[in-house]
Scaffold this active site. Sequence first.
Site, PDB file in Angstrom:
ATOM      1  N   HIS A   1       0.816  -1.226   0.000  1.00  0.00           N
ATOM      2  CA  HIS A   1       0.000   0.000   0.000  1.00  0.00           C
ATOM      3  C   HIS A   1       0.848   1.275   0.000  1.00  0.00           C
ATOM      4  O   HIS A   1       0.417   2.315   0.497  1.00  0.00           O
ATOM      5  CB  HIS A   1      -0.964  -0.013   1.187  1.00  0.00           C
ATOM      6  CG  HIS A   1      -0.281  -0.006   2.535  1.00  0.00           C
ATOM      7  ND1 HIS A   1      -0.807  -0.652   3.638  1.00  0.00           N
ATOM      8  CD2 HIS A   1       0.887   0.546   2.968  1.00  0.00           C
ATOM      9  CE1 HIS A   1       0.001  -0.470   4.678  1.00  0.00           C
ATOM     10  NE2 HIS A   1       1.026   0.253   4.293  1.00  0.00           N
TER      11      HIS A   1
ATOM     12  N   HIS B   1      -2.313   4.274   9.815  1.00  0.00           N
ATOM     13  CA  HIS B   1      -0.958   4.700  10.194  1.00  0.00           C
ATOM     14  C   HIS B   1      -1.047   5.932  11.094  1.00  0.00           C
ATOM     15  O   HIS B   1      -0.630   7.024  10.713  1.00  0.00           O
ATOM     16  CB  HIS B   1      -0.131   5.005   8.955  1.00  0.00           C
ATOM     17  CG  HIS B   1       0.050   3.835   8.020  1.00  0.00           C
ATOM     18  ND1 HIS B   1      -0.937   3.373   7.193  1.00  0.00           N
ATOM     19  CD2 HIS B   1       1.124   3.032   7.795  1.00  0.00           C
ATOM     20  CE1 HIS B   1      -0.490   2.339   6.492  1.00  0.00           C
ATOM     21  NE2 HIS B   1       0.754   2.111   6.842  1.00  0.00           N
TER      22      HIS B   1
ATOM     23  N   HIS C   1       9.846  -4.269   4.770  1.00  0.00           N
ATOM     24  CA  HIS C   1      10.350  -2.895   4.804  1.00  0.00           C
ATOM     25  C   HIS C   1      10.559  -2.434   6.234  1.00  0.00           C
ATOM     26  O   HIS C   1       9.931  -2.922   7.161  1.00  0.00           O
ATOM     27  CB  HIS C   1       9.478  -1.901   4.028  1.00  0.00           C
ATOM     28  CG  HIS C   1       8.037  -1.706   4.462  1.00  0.00           C
ATOM     29  ND1 HIS C   1       7.126  -2.718   4.591  1.00  0.00           N
ATOM     30  CD2 HIS C   1       7.346  -0.567   4.721  1.00  0.00           C
ATOM     31  CE1 HIS C   1       5.941  -2.228   4.914  1.00  0.00           C
ATOM     32  NE2 HIS C   1       6.041  -0.910   5.015  1.00  0.00           N
TER      33      HIS C   1
ATOM     34  N   GLU D   1       3.351  -5.730   8.823  1.00  0.00           N
ATOM     35  CA  GLU D   1       2.085  -5.534   8.089  1.00  0.00           C
ATOM     36  C   GLU D   1       1.630  -6.820   7.406  1.00  0.00           C
ATOM     37  O   GLU D   1       0.449  -6.997   7.124  1.00  0.00           O
ATOM     38  CB  GLU D   1       2.240  -4.411   7.045  1.00  0.00           C
ATOM     39  CG  GLU D   1       2.367  -3.023   7.666  1.00  0.00           C
ATOM     40  CD  GLU D   1       2.531  -1.900   6.633  1.00  0.00           C
ATOM     41  OE1 GLU D   1       2.383  -0.730   7.027  1.00  0.00           O
ATOM     42  OE2 GLU D   1       2.816  -2.173   5.449  1.00  0.00           O
TER      43      GLU D   1
HETATM   44  C1  DHB Z   1       6.231   3.218   2.936  1.00  0.00           C
HETATM   45  C2  DHB Z   1       5.586   2.008   3.080  1.00  0.00           C
HETATM   46  C3  DHB Z   1       4.500   1.877   3.930  1.00  0.00           C
HETATM   47  O1  DHB Z   1       3.840   0.707   4.162  1.00  0.00           O
HETATM   48  C4  DHB Z   1       4.028   2.967   4.619  1.00  0.00           C
HETATM   49  O2  DHB Z   1       2.927   2.832   5.362  1.00  0.00           O
HETATM   50  C5  DHB Z   1       4.675   4.196   4.490  1.00  0.00           C
HETATM   51  C6  DHB Z   1       5.783   4.302   3.655  1.00  0.00           C
HETATM   52  C7  DHB Z   1       7.383   3.373   2.011  1.00  0.00           C
HETATM   53  O3  DHB Z   1       7.797   2.403   1.375  1.00  0.00           O
HETATM   54  O4  DHB Z   1       7.888   4.469   1.878  1.00  0.00           O
HETATM   55 FE    FE Z   2       2.278   0.925   5.797  1.00  0.00          FE
END
Ligand code: DHB
Ligand code: FE
Length: 280
Positions: free
Chosen positions: A12, A59, A193, A240
């Site tokens: 997302h 978030h 991530h 996530e």
């Molecule tokens: C990014 C990824 C995410 O899931 C998020 O909530 C905010 C930023 C990113 O890759 O920058």
């Molecule tokens: Fe996210």
Amino acid sequence: MARITAGVTTSHIPAVGAAIDQYKTQAPYWAPVFKGYEFSRAWMAANPPDVVFLVYNDHATAFSLDLIPTFAIGCADHFAPADEGWGPRPVPPVEGHADLAWHIAQSVIQSDFDLTIVNRMDVDHGLTVPLSLMFGQPSAWPCRVIPFAVNVVQYPPPSGNRCYQLGKAIRRAVESFDEDLNVQIWGTGGMSHQLQGPRAGLINAAFDQRFMDRLIEEPEALAQMPLVDYMREAGSEGIELVMWLIMRGALTPQVKTLHRFYHVPASNTAVGHLILENAT
Ligand code: DHB
Ligand code: FE
């Protein structure tokens, strides 16, 4: 009877939403990402759902440290795209399905899962970016959406197994709703991530691919993976991915993979995307 016809997973990433909103999807950096969703948009147009049960995470937009529901179901008729600091995204408002949402709430809560019922909530990139990826830029979203928010922002998040079992309860709930409805369940967020700290920028493609393999083939075993392994292997925001197990729990034990896509990098994240159909 309502029935769950397909499951979708997708990242997302907010920068993906910005690329869509600013008409940059064909820019060299973004074109390979959006190529992976061409099949999906065509398939979605050919197989339109009446309702998407959209599992996502907020978030710190609608919720904050003041109030942290582990699982929250959106029972309202409308949900506005949230202002996350740059104004709301230029996307249509989200139309809910209050009758089905309340039915799922009563069925799942009576099946021993504690849900928070939400009657007013703005929805952030966690929900709107997957809609944009799957439906493009329509003037109105083509289906109703039940937002289902999972806390993966503030420790402690729910375990993978709790999410997987919850998916099963959601399926029973949907299948006991009287109206004939084609319902899809989406599990969003991920893949690996980490946005902050010394490991910021972490991406683990081998873990991500194996996670997709196991989600398809051995979800029961994958659901046993401890939270610390998500953290260690997929980074702090990789947690996530537990939301994908809610989607998977709502499908049959065997599934057919209609589409699978993986691309690195996009923003700080690996993009992972699946469309799965019940085998029977
Ligand atoms: C990014 C990824 C995410 O899931 C998020 O909530 C905010 C930023 C990113 O890759 O920058
Ligand atoms: Fe996210």
